[in-house]
Design a protein around this motif. Sequence first.
Motif, PDB file in Angstrom:
ATOM      1  N   ASN A 118      -9.916  -8.919   6.354  1.00 52.03           N
ATOM      2  CA  ASN A 118      -9.470  -7.716   5.638  1.00 52.03           C
ATOM      3  C   ASN A 118     -10.375  -6.553   6.032  1.00 52.03           C
ATOM      4  OD1 ASN A 118      -7.551  -9.194   4.198  1.00 52.03           O
ATOM      5  ND2 ASN A 118      -8.938  -9.557   2.472  1.00 52.03           N
ATOM      6  N   ASP A 119      -9.768  -5.425   6.310  1.00 54.92           N
ATOM      7  CA  ASP A 119     -10.523  -4.222   6.696  1.00 54.92           C
ATOM      8  C   ASP A 119     -10.232  -3.155   5.639  1.00 54.92           C
ATOM      9  OD1 ASP A 119     -11.737  -2.092   7.961  1.00 54.92           O
ATOM     10  OD2 ASP A 119     -10.339  -2.011   9.648  1.00 54.92           O
ATOM     11  N   LEU A 120     -11.145  -3.053   4.672  1.00 57.40           N
ATOM     12  CA  LEU A 120     -10.931  -2.122   3.556  1.00 57.40           C
ATOM     13  C   LEU A 120     -11.372  -0.719   3.956  1.00 57.40           C
ATOM     14  CD1 LEU A 120     -10.032  -1.977   0.563  1.00 57.40           C
ATOM     15  CD2 LEU A 120     -12.425  -2.359  -0.064  1.00 57.40           C
ATOM     16  N   TYR A 134      -5.320  -9.875  11.005  1.00 58.00           N
ATOM     17  CA  TYR A 134      -5.918  -8.635  10.495  1.00 58.00           C
ATOM     18  C   TYR A 134      -5.044  -7.981   9.424  1.00 58.00           C
ATOM     19  CZ  TYR A 134      -7.407  -3.681  10.628  1.00 58.00           C
ATOM     20  OH  TYR A 134      -7.816  -2.406  10.304  1.00 58.00           O
ATOM     21  N   LEU A 135      -5.662  -7.593   8.335  1.00 65.61           N
ATOM     22  CA  LEU A 135      -4.986  -6.746   7.337  1.00 65.61           C
ATOM     23  C   LEU A 135      -5.842  -5.507   7.086  1.00 65.61           C
ATOM     24  CD1 LEU A 135      -2.810  -6.197   5.124  1.00 65.61           C
ATOM     25  CD2 LEU A 135      -4.330  -7.385   3.526  1.00 65.61           C
ATOM     26  N   GLY A 136      -5.298  -4.350   7.354  1.00 64.48           N
ATOM     27  CA  GLY A 136      -5.981  -3.097   7.052  1.00 64.48           C
ATOM     28  C   GLY A 136      -5.482  -2.529   5.736  1.00 64.48           C
ATOM     29  N   THR A 183       0.174   5.727   7.913  1.00 64.49           N
ATOM     30  CA  THR A 183       1.306   6.097   8.779  1.00 64.49           C
ATOM     31  C   THR A 183       0.861   6.086  10.229  1.00 64.49           C
ATOM     32  OG1 THR A 183       2.261   7.446   7.044  1.00 64.49           O
ATOM     33  CG2 THR A 183       2.941   7.956   9.296  1.00 64.49           C
ATOM     34  N   ARG A 184      -0.316   6.657  10.487  1.00 62.08           N
ATOM     35  CA  ARG A 184      -0.837   6.685  11.867  1.00 62.08           C
ATOM     36  C   ARG A 184      -1.221   5.281  12.338  1.00 62.08           C
ATOM     37  NH1 ARG A 184      -1.083  11.370   9.613  1.00 62.08           N
ATOM     38  NH2 ARG A 184      -1.101  13.307  10.824  1.00 62.08           N
ATOM     39  N   ALA A 185      -1.788   4.516  11.429  1.00 68.15           N
ATOM     40  CA  ALA A 185      -2.182   3.147  11.799  1.00 68.15           C
ATOM     41  C   ALA A 185      -0.961   2.320  12.184  1.00 68.15           C
ATOM     42  CB  ALA A 185      -2.921   2.495  10.633  1.00 68.15           C
ATOM     43  N   ALA A 211      -1.743  -2.354   4.357  1.00 65.55           N
ATOM     44  CA  ALA A 211      -1.339  -2.252   2.953  1.00 65.55           C
ATOM     45  C   ALA A 211      -1.978  -1.019   2.330  1.00 65.55           C
ATOM     46  CB  ALA A 211      -1.768  -3.505   2.190  1.00 65.55           C
ATOM     47  N   HIS A 212      -1.239  -0.428   1.419  1.00 63.24           N
ATOM     48  CA  HIS A 212      -1.740   0.757   0.723  1.00 63.24           C
ATOM     49  C   HIS A 212      -2.434   0.343  -0.566  1.00 63.24           C
ATOM     50  CE1 HIS A 212      -1.058   4.351  -1.996  1.00 63.24           C
ATOM     51  NE2 HIS A 212      -1.875   4.784  -1.060  1.00 63.24           N
ATOM     52  N   GLY A 213      -3.592   0.936  -0.830  1.00 68.70           N
ATOM     53  CA  GLY A 213      -4.257   0.643  -2.095  1.00 68.70           C
ATOM     54  C   GLY A 213      -5.759   0.667  -1.971  1.00 68.70           C
ATOM     55  N   HIS A 214      -6.415   0.263  -3.060  1.00 66.26           N
ATOM     56  CA  HIS A 214      -7.876   0.267  -3.060  1.00 66.26           C
ATOM     57  C   HIS A 214      -8.460  -1.134  -2.999  1.00 66.26           C
ATOM     58  CE1 HIS A 214      -6.921  -0.076  -7.403  1.00 66.26           C
ATOM     59  NE2 HIS A 214      -7.982  -0.867  -7.404  1.00 66.26           N
TER      60      HIS A 214
END
Lengths: 162, 217
Positions: free
Chosen positions: B60-62, B84-86, B95-97, B110-113
């Motif tokens: 996971n890449d936070l 990989y999960l960003g 969007t760019r990723a 994934a979107h979020g914190h």
Amino acid sequence: MGARMLDDDIYIGSFLDLFNVRFAPTPFSGTAEFFGGIEEMTELQKQFEIFRAKRPFSEGAALLGLGGLYNARAKNRWRDLLENLPDNGDQKISDALAANFRKEPPLPCYMMAHDSRPKGENVVKIYEGDRPLFYLEQTYLTISLPMAPRRKHPAKKAKKKK
Amino acid sequence: MSDGADLAAVRAGITEYYTGKVKKFGATPLGVDWTCVATQQMRFVQLLRLCDFASPFSLNDLGCGYGALLSYLDWRHADCAVDYLGVDLSQAMLTRARRLWRDRSNVSFAHGHASPRLADYSIASGIFNVQLDQPRDLWERFVVATLDQLHGSSRRGFSVNFMRAPPDGAPDRQGVYSTVPQRWADYCAAQFAAATEVIEGYGLREFTLIVRPSLGT
């Protein structure tokens, strides 16, 4: 060199400054907590070998973001200028930096420009152990790029009216 | 405000900041507020000391930004399969990723914190630096909440980095959070019963904290 930077020749000084800050003597040198300047560059060189044979300085400069932040046209012209330095100057700078980083400790580096118009001056000059700044008691590896003002185009002749 | 509302406000400020950066500079190191490719990748070198590249793993890449870590993995660890999960707060960044890595297998965003999945490892680069105008105690609650999440979503450990506090008496940079290694190494060791490792001296004014499960736990 003005022929390559054109109207962006006013930014040449800021590009030189970017290099000179990133390769400057390290503030608080020797303390574990504080790095920056030439010590930061030394660590980056150890890890990535940014400057090496067959990799011109212009490529290393791009990796280090030495083309500035905001002006893409000026950045591209600066890179074009570096890529076209006479007498393989782009690679010579890279070789000089690589050799400097092999020393213990490497010297801070300073980039400047000289007038390329006199005979024999249209070359990249590299001075080791130089003191380019009289107000700093600091020895540098100095790199001087050959530059000349942009030539003005001769005024176009007015067409004769028949 | 409740703690949840406070932290939501912190995250909203972060989102706004990085969305502005990526809109201005695009999918580049400057777009995620790093000075250049070399220093960005130097951070990846340190953070990935956490991982054992001898066999495939999930990561996971936070605060993934535009997924710059994937370029680095391709360059230096192409022989190891990484699932990989960003995760990022900024939709503009994601969007760019997604555009950049749309043809890549084993990659999702994934979107979020917080990561929605449990992975072998998690890393987070630079997410604790930009404090902006938040009070220090609130920012440290944000750090605590994030470390807790990283711990909860990582089987084999996580790594993060922090700006190094200036020497005694030197002023901190405005809007930047800096600290000393012991502060968060001690927190992680006690809170997660974990083994911690601090990496310093890699040329940047910061340190990397690696947190692994204790062998005894």
